[in-house]
Write a protein that holds these residues in place. Structure first.
Motif, PDB file in Angstrom:
ATOM      1  N   UNK A 163       0.683  -0.941   0.146  1.00  0.00           N
ATOM      2  CA  UNK A 163      -0.025   0.073  -0.017  1.00  0.00           C
ATOM      3  C   UNK A 163       0.708   1.243  -0.324  1.00  0.00           C
ATOM      4  N   UNK A 164       2.321   1.191   0.457  1.00  0.00           N
ATOM      5  CA  UNK A 164       2.689   2.439   0.496  1.00  0.00           C
ATOM      6  C   UNK A 164       2.915   3.269  -0.927  1.00  0.00           C
ATOM      7  N   UNK A 165       3.088   4.547  -0.562  1.00  0.00           N
ATOM      8  CA  UNK A 165       3.175   5.624  -1.909  1.00  0.00           C
ATOM      9  C   UNK A 165       4.457   6.097  -1.486  1.00  0.00           C
ATOM     10  N   UNK A 166       4.959   6.497  -0.443  1.00  0.00           N
ATOM     11  CA  UNK A 166       6.008   7.086  -0.038  1.00  0.00           C
ATOM     12  C   UNK A 166       6.966   6.219   0.876  1.00  0.00           C
ATOM     13  N   UNK A 167       8.038   5.987   0.548  1.00  0.00           N
ATOM     14  CA  UNK A 167       8.970   5.217   1.402  1.00  0.00           C
ATOM     15  C   UNK A 167      10.380   6.025   1.629  1.00  0.00           C
ATOM     16  N   UNK A 168      10.774   5.875   2.931  1.00  0.00           N
ATOM     17  CA  UNK A 168      12.091   6.746   3.220  1.00  0.00           C
ATOM     18  C   UNK A 168      13.047   5.712   3.169  1.00  0.00           C
ATOM     19  N   UNK A 169      14.310   5.912   2.723  1.00  0.00           N
ATOM     20  CA  UNK A 169      15.370   5.104   2.676  1.00  0.00           C
ATOM     21  C   UNK A 169      16.477   5.794   3.499  1.00  0.00           C
ATOM     22  N   UNK A 170      17.377   5.081   4.245  1.00  0.00           N
ATOM     23  CA  UNK A 170      18.356   5.648   4.982  1.00  0.00           C
ATOM     24  C   UNK A 170      19.804   5.232   4.641  1.00  0.00           C
ATOM     25  N   UNK A 171      19.771   4.213   3.737  1.00  0.00           N
ATOM     26  CA  UNK A 171      20.886   3.636   3.523  1.00  0.00           C
ATOM     27  C   UNK A 171      20.815   2.756   1.867  1.00  0.00           C
ATOM     28  N   UNK A 172      21.818   2.649   1.340  1.00  0.00           N
ATOM     29  CA  UNK A 172      21.881   1.694   0.002  1.00  0.00           C
ATOM     30  C   UNK A 172      21.314   0.327   0.560  1.00  0.00           C
ATOM     31  N   UNK A 173      21.778  -0.064   1.607  1.00  0.00           N
ATOM     32  CA  UNK A 173      21.272  -1.464   1.998  1.00  0.00           C
ATOM     33  C   UNK A 173      19.948  -1.730   2.261  1.00  0.00           C
ATOM     34  N   UNK A 174      19.207  -0.393   2.790  1.00  0.00           N
ATOM     35  CA  UNK A 174      17.769  -0.584   2.863  1.00  0.00           C
ATOM     36  C   UNK A 174      16.978  -0.656   1.575  1.00  0.00           C
ATOM     37  N   UNK A 175      17.722   0.091   0.726  1.00  0.00           N
ATOM     38  CA  UNK A 175      17.072   0.162  -0.787  1.00  0.00           C
ATOM     39  C   UNK A 175      17.134  -1.377  -1.392  1.00  0.00           C
ATOM     40  N   UNK A 176      18.296  -2.059  -1.334  1.00  0.00           N
ATOM     41  CA  UNK A 176      18.408  -3.401  -1.901  1.00  0.00           C
ATOM     42  C   UNK A 176      17.403  -4.364  -1.159  1.00  0.00           C
ATOM     43  N   UNK A 177      17.385  -4.113   0.028  1.00  0.00           N
ATOM     44  CA  UNK A 177      16.670  -4.873   0.902  1.00  0.00           C
ATOM     45  C   UNK A 177      14.982  -4.765   0.459  1.00  0.00           C
ATOM     46  N   UNK A 178      14.652  -3.528   0.232  1.00  0.00           N
ATOM     47  CA  UNK A 178      13.338  -3.346  -0.137  1.00  0.00           C
ATOM     48  C   UNK A 178      12.980  -3.750  -1.317  1.00  0.00           C
ATOM     49  N   UNK A 189      10.433   7.824  -3.316  1.00  0.00           N
ATOM     50  CA  UNK A 189      11.510   7.440  -2.525  1.00  0.00           C
ATOM     51  C   UNK A 189      12.124   8.729  -1.910  1.00  0.00           C
ATOM     52  N   UNK A 190      12.197   8.700  -0.399  1.00  0.00           N
ATOM     53  CA  UNK A 190      12.784   9.957   0.278  1.00  0.00           C
ATOM     54  C   UNK A 190      14.019   9.322   0.830  1.00  0.00           C
ATOM     55  N   UNK A 191      15.064   9.755   0.297  1.00  0.00           N
ATOM     56  CA  UNK A 191      16.503   9.064   0.600  1.00  0.00           C
ATOM     57  C   UNK A 191      17.118  10.399   1.601  1.00  0.00           C
ATOM     58  N   UNK A 192      18.093   9.726   2.634  1.00  0.00           N
ATOM     59  CA  UNK A 192      18.641  10.694   3.570  1.00  0.00           C
ATOM     60  C   UNK A 192      19.603  11.313   2.734  1.00  0.00           C
ATOM     61  N   UNK A 193      20.334  11.088   1.838  1.00  0.00           N
ATOM     62  CA  UNK A 193      21.287  11.975   1.087  1.00  0.00           C
ATOM     63  C   UNK A 193      21.492  11.318  -0.294  1.00  0.00           C
TER      64      UNK A 193
END
Length: 237
Positions: A163-178, A189-193
């Motif tokens: 159901x997610x429309x907006x997802x926050x990512x704090x690291x490349x590892x989190x992106x890969x896992x998602x 995708x809202x990224x920390x940097x």
């Protein structure tokens, strides 16, 4: 509504932990800086620091607000002596002072290069040690932890991910896992940097839906999330 979805778990490298504890116990006057580049790096550092007897001599460089908060919560906040102007490894490497009290300015002459101990993730790039070495530091990288995707999502987590429309990512590892766990690259995708932003693009996320602050960190990350939510609300009005 928001939903917290843990995507990665951290594992400790026992050999690396022992090496870091030993550095903290026995290298007073020999190490100019301990560099911490993430909240998990800071967590590992404080654990090892306490095992070493909580010495007062280490000088810690913290990459940003989240890392500093973890150091403070672990009782080691008073050891922080440097934070770069921008929370990236490249900027940390370019701005870390070459001099430190008791060690002097290590440039030139026959003096030994200043030593930096870098407790890192096994998956971290070489931006830190490469950048520091190019400026004359001697870098001891100690791989103290790693990250891996969680094994599976619960039914409730799977529903939230669908159901997610907006997802926050704090690291490349989190992106890969998602991507591994959900297969979705269509979200905002809202990224920390910038590092996470670039990782999203490389992973096939829709570039026009990937956002990151100009200055990495928690404050900018929050601003980006608010910006995207406001955008979506205006579009649906």
């Amino acid at each position: 509504k928001t939903f917290e979805l843990p995507l990665v778990e951290h594992t400790r490298n026992a050999q690396g932990i022992d090496q870091l504890v030993d550095k903290l116990r026995s290298c007073e006057g020999q190490v100019a800086w301990f560099v911490t580049t993430s909240p998990e790096s800071a967590s590992v550092f404080t654990e090892c620091w306490r095992q070493a007897g909580s010495p007062g001599w280490p000088r810690v460089a913290s990459i940003g607000m989240g890392t500093s908060k973890t150091l403070e919560e672990g009782g080691a906040g008073h050891l922080i002596r440097f934070t770069p102007s921008k929370a990236t490894g490249k900027v940390m490497a370019s701005e870390l002072p070459l001099s430190a009290p008791g060690l002097g300015d290590q440039r030139g002459g026959d003096r030994q290069p200043p030593v930096v101990v870098y407790p890192s993730s096994e998956l971290a790039s070489n931006d830190i040690e490469g950048g520091l070495a190019s400026r004359g530091f001697k870098v001891t990288r100690i791989n103290t932890y790693s990250t891996r995707p969680v094994g599976r999502l619960t039914e409730q987590q799977e529903i939230a991910a669908r159901e997610a429309v907006v997802v926050t990512f704090g690291s490349p590892s989190a992106i890969k896992a998602w991507k591994h766990l959900t297969g979705r690259t269509d979200v905002y995708s809202c990224c920390i940097g910038g590092t996470s932003h670039d990782a999203c693009i490389r992973s096939g996320f829709e570039e026009e839906k990937v956002y990151a602050p100009d200055k990495p960190g928690l404050a900018g990350w929050t601003d980006v999330v608010v910006e995207v939510v406001d955008l979506l609300e205006r579009e649906s009005a």
